[in-house]
Design an enzyme around this catalytic site. Structure first.
Site, PDB file in Angstrom:
ATOM      1  N   LYS A 290       0.862  -1.102   0.153  1.00 16.13           N
ATOM      2  CA  LYS A 290      -0.102   0.120  -0.136  1.00 16.13           C
ATOM      3  C   LYS A 290       0.879   1.216   0.029  1.00 16.13           C
ATOM      4  O   LYS A 290       1.624   1.323   0.954  1.00 16.13           O
ATOM      5  CB  LYS A 290      -0.873   0.148   1.243  1.00 16.13           C
ATOM      6  CG  LYS A 290      -1.605   1.167   1.342  1.00 16.13           C
ATOM      7  CD  LYS A 290      -2.505   1.356   2.766  1.00 16.13           C
ATOM      8  CE  LYS A 290      -3.187   2.512   3.000  1.00 16.13           C
ATOM      9  NZ  LYS A 290      -4.221   2.467   4.305  1.00 16.13           N
ATOM     10  N   LYS A 302     -10.092  12.531   8.139  1.00 15.33           N
ATOM     11  CA  LYS A 302      -9.749  12.138   9.337  1.00 15.33           C
ATOM     12  C   LYS A 302      -9.640  13.190  10.327  1.00 15.33           C
ATOM     13  O   LYS A 302      -9.618  14.527   9.791  1.00 15.33           O
ATOM     14  CB  LYS A 302      -8.287  11.617   9.324  1.00 15.33           C
ATOM     15  CG  LYS A 302      -8.097  10.256   8.679  1.00 15.33           C
ATOM     16  CD  LYS A 302      -6.651   9.791   8.861  1.00 15.33           C
ATOM     17  CE  LYS A 302      -6.465   8.432   8.195  1.00 15.33           C
ATOM     18  NZ  LYS A 302      -7.017   7.365   8.970  1.00 15.33           N
ATOM     19  N   GLU A 374      -9.342   3.523   2.183  1.00 13.14           N
ATOM     20  CA  GLU A 374      -8.902   3.374   0.713  1.00 13.14           C
ATOM     21  C   GLU A 374      -7.501   2.592   0.445  1.00 13.14           C
ATOM     22  O   GLU A 374      -7.539   2.163  -0.859  1.00 13.14           O
ATOM     23  CB  GLU A 374      -8.291   4.787   0.428  1.00 13.14           C
ATOM     24  CG  GLU A 374      -6.806   5.130   1.103  1.00 13.14           C
ATOM     25  CD  GLU A 374      -6.704   4.928   2.713  1.00 13.14           C
ATOM     26  OE1 GLU A 374      -7.654   5.184   3.118  1.00 13.14           O
ATOM     27  OE2 GLU A 374      -5.372   4.803   3.017  1.00 13.14           O
ATOM     28  N   ARG A 376      -7.509  -0.700   0.912  1.00 12.45           N
ATOM     29  CA  ARG A 376      -8.002  -1.973   0.219  1.00 12.45           C
ATOM     30  C   ARG A 376      -8.339  -1.653  -1.061  1.00 12.45           C
ATOM     31  O   ARG A 376      -8.291  -2.583  -2.074  1.00 12.45           O
ATOM     32  CB  ARG A 376      -9.226  -2.552   0.832  1.00 12.45           C
ATOM     33  CG  ARG A 376     -10.365  -1.662   1.210  1.00 12.45           C
ATOM     34  CD  ARG A 376     -11.074  -1.754   2.534  1.00 12.45           C
ATOM     35  NE  ARG A 376     -10.446  -1.397   3.580  1.00 12.45           N
ATOM     36  CZ  ARG A 376     -10.963  -1.570   4.936  1.00 12.45           C
ATOM     37  NH1 ARG A 376     -12.193  -2.145   4.955  1.00 12.45           N
ATOM     38  NH2 ARG A 376     -10.366  -1.393   6.067  1.00 12.45           N
TER      39      ARG A 376
HETATM   40  N1  BES Z   1      -4.223   4.342   7.029  1.00  8.71           N
HETATM   41  C1  BES Z   1      -5.260   4.181   7.647  1.00  8.71           C
HETATM   42  C2  BES Z   1      -5.052   3.013   8.700  1.00  8.71           C
HETATM   43  C3  BES Z   1      -4.104   3.621   9.818  1.00  8.71           C
HETATM   44  C4  BES Z   1      -4.581   3.887  11.079  1.00  8.71           C
HETATM   45  C5  BES Z   1      -2.784   3.383   9.812  1.00  8.71           C
HETATM   46  C6  BES Z   1      -3.760   4.064  12.131  1.00  8.71           C
HETATM   47  C7  BES Z   1      -1.859   3.807  10.858  1.00  8.71           C
HETATM   48  C8  BES Z   1      -2.109   4.138  12.031  1.00  8.71           C
HETATM   49  C9  BES Z   1      -6.557   3.335   6.860  1.00  8.71           C
HETATM   50  O1  BES Z   1      -6.301   3.938   5.586  1.00  8.71           O
HETATM   51  C10 BES Z   1      -7.618   3.781   7.614  1.00  8.71           C
HETATM   52  O2  BES Z   1      -8.007   4.910   7.464  1.00  8.71           O
HETATM   53  N2  BES Z   1      -8.349   2.896   8.006  1.00  8.71           N
HETATM   54  C11 BES Z   1      -9.602   3.098   8.548  1.00  8.71           C
HETATM   55  C12 BES Z   1     -10.676   2.157   8.128  1.00  8.71           C
HETATM   56  C13 BES Z   1     -12.083   2.473   8.536  1.00  8.71           C
HETATM   57  C14 BES Z   1     -12.520   3.590   7.697  1.00  8.71           C
HETATM   58  C15 BES Z   1     -12.762   1.066   7.916  1.00  8.71           C
HETATM   59  C16 BES Z   1      -9.607   2.786  10.192  1.00  8.71           C
HETATM   60  O3  BES Z   1      -8.790   1.971  10.402  1.00  8.71           O
HETATM   61  O4  BES Z   1     -10.085   3.466  10.826  1.00  8.71           O
HETATM   62 ZN    ZN Z   2      -4.543   4.529   4.787  1.00  8.37          ZN
HETATM   63 MN    MN Z   3      -7.440   5.905   5.387  1.00  5.96          MN
END
Ligand code: BES
Ligand code: ZN
Ligand code: MN
Length: 524
Positions: A290, A302, A374, A376
């Site tokens: 990724k 976010k 994003e 996935r």
């Molecule tokens: N890049 C983030 C995941 C992440 C979170 C990486 C904390 C490093 C530290 C990913 O793209 C994301 O935002 N995931 C969401 C998914 C959710 C919307 C289903 C998450 O984990 O909150």
């Molecule tokens: Zn991400």
């Molecule tokens: Mn994300």
């Protein structure tokens, strides 16, 4: 019919790439492109220690080893032994004792590796020494009760442990280290050969990965990521590099990857670095990372706290290219293809909206319900692309995919999701050997039910509660043919270190380089 027209409009929302933005918007400009990290100590091997160096002794218990080749008088030996006894130093892994004022030695540092240390334990002792001697103003000698091959392990540990990312500091700079580090042993040529055969290039791979991930998002975006990687691989044997820009990806119908990047003026890229060593099998192992160069969450923005951290959301991509660099530079007899799915996830008038439907190059459709899920989406297209183009014998994804895995495993393990037992076992073994440990997580088929969409093949999240990391893994796995051994590593908890451990200074860790390098070497 209804779905068809929906898809059609989804495609139409993939507007042409915005005109190239002015350099001031997308470029570096702010900081000199030539900024370099302060120099690392060069690594050398010798039969006798150079004079005037700080001495590191790697210990396996409380007893000072013979230390041939090191000028230590009987009185000095006795002083060191007495100090060790007085301090209760027992040579346990991770223990250290720093001594000054003994003879003319600027410093004597005892570092424990534990009884009958493994290659990893010796590397960790080397790394510990590097960190203790971060600001040491003398050259360094390392000696101990290890053979010449193990000296290479310790050298490797020192090399990855001394990494620093300080290229943008102009004030309050740490004192850069002075002089080289020399490992003393009876057969320096053998140690040197062992180091050069494996570890030296692994250090290069780890450094590349950490540098890429530590760089802020105004410096590393898809296009500059590709440029850095090209530079790093210049002259590496057996390597071919393929890059798809947005136009090429659109043509191939890679709607989910292009969709993620369409809110950003920085064009998305798919980068594939193939390395084929001599005499290897036709089908490569594919490592697919990724590569979100910044994850703002897109329209599903976010919160501000900690958002800066999302400059590291390309850590998976950084690690696959780092592993490939290590394998290529050491001419390992393996065949791998490292794929980086590169995009910047930004909110914008042109960004995709929650509810949008896109399709992957195979024609499968995804209803995107949350623009922050994003990873996935980019991996769906990247996996289909690598399967169609390179016919790999296995696919391993590596991604900072979910916050959920951080809650489950914190910074101790990456989550391992696998549909193939042999691949899972090989990954667990590589994790233990490399020190980049994995913990197996469930991929129960019933979880996948939660990702069913009413109007598309799959949706990218299950609104409400659910096993987030497993759902993320399932969403990616949906785009991988069941017949291809496939695993996914969720590294969201381990790609960044809040505090140093022996092989990993604070900051971006390069997690995955050592693990995937090991896996590739073990599985040819
Ligand atoms: N890049 C983030 C995941 C992440 C979170 C990486 C904390 C490093 C530290 C990913 O793209 C994301 O935002 N995931 C969401 C998914 C959710 C919307 C289903 C998450 O984990 O909150
Ligand atoms: Zn991400
Ligand atoms: Mn994300």
């Amino acid at each position: 019919m209804r779905i068809k027209s929906l898809l059609l409009s989804a495609c139409l929302t993939l507007a042409p790439a915005p005109a190239a933005m002015a350099q001031s918007v997308i470029g570096s400009g702010v900081v000199p492109a030539t900024a370099a990290n302060s120099a690392e100590r060069a690594i050398g091997f010798a039969e006798t220690a150079p004079a005037g160096a700080a001495l590191v002794v790697i210990m396996t218990d409380a007893t000072l080893p013979p230390l041939d080749g090191v000028a230590l008088t009987a009185a000095e030996r006795q002083a060191v032994a007495a100090a060790a006894t007085a301090a209760g130093f027992d040579g346990k892994a991770g223990s250290t004792l720093s001594l000054r004022g003994i003879g003319a030695h600027p410093r004597i540092l005892l570092v424990g590796a534990g009884a009958t240390p493994s290659s990893l334990a010796l590397a960790e002792a080397g790394g510990k020494a590097a960190q203790e001697l971060k600001s040491e103003a003398h050259p360094v000698t390392i000696a101990g009760a290890f053979g010449d091959i193990s000296a290479a392990d310790a050298a490797y540990g020192f090399a990855v442990g001394q990494y620093r990312f300080d290229r943008y500091k102009t004030v309050d700079k740490n004192t850069p280290p002075t002089g080289a580090v020399t490992l003393v042993g009876a057969d320096p040529a053998a140690a040197e050969t062992a180091f050069a055969r494996r570890w030296k290039s692994l250090v290069d791979g780890v450094r590349l990965s950490r540098d890429l991930a530590n760089e802020p998002a105004n410096i590393i975006y898809p296009e500059s990521f590709v440029a850095r990687v090209r530079e790093a691989f210049a002259g590496a044997p057996g390597v071919s590099i393929e890059v798809l820009d947005e136009a090429a990806m659109r043509k191939l119908g890679m709607g989910t990857l292009v969709g993620v990047g369409q809110g950003s003026p920085r064009g998305s890229r798919l980068l594939a670095v193939r390395y084929r060593g001599a005499g290897t099998s036709d089908a490569p192992i594919a490592f697919v990372g990724k590569g979100i160069t910044f994850d703002s969450g897109g329209i599903s923005l976010k919160p501000g706290n900690g958002m800066w951290n999302m400059k590291g959301d390309m850590s998976g991509a950084a690690s696959v290219v780092g592993a490939a660099l290590s394998l290529a530079k050491s001419r390992a007899p393996v065949h791998v293809v490292a794929v980086a799915a590169l995009a910047e996830n930004m909110p914008d008038g042109n960004a995709q909206r929650p509810g949008d439907i896109t399709r992957t190059m195979s024609g499968k459709t995804i209803e995107m319900l949350n623009a922050d899920a994003e990873g996935r989406l980019v991996l769906a297209d990247a996996n289909e692309y690598v399967a169609a183009t390179y016919k790999p014998r296995a696919i391993v994804n590596i991604a900072t995919l979910t916050g959920s895995i951080v809650g489950a495993l914190d910074d101790q393990y990456a989550g391992l999701f696998a549909r193939d037992e042999k691949l899972a076992d090989a990954l667990l073994a590589a994790g233990a050997a490399s020190g980049e440990e994995l913990w197996r997580m469930p991929l129960h088929k019933n979880y996948a039910e939660k990702l069913k969409s009413d109007i598309a093949d799959i949706r990218n999240i299950a609104p409400g509660q659910g096993p987030g990391a497993s759902l993320g893994a399932h969403a990616i796995g949906f785009f991988v043919d069941e017949a291809t051994p496939w695993a996914h590593l969720d590294i969201a908890g381990v790609n960044q270190a809040d505090k140093a451990t022996p092989l990993v200074p604070k900051g971006m860790t390069g997690f995955g380089v050592r693990l995937l390098d090991q896996l590739a070497r073990d599985s040819e």
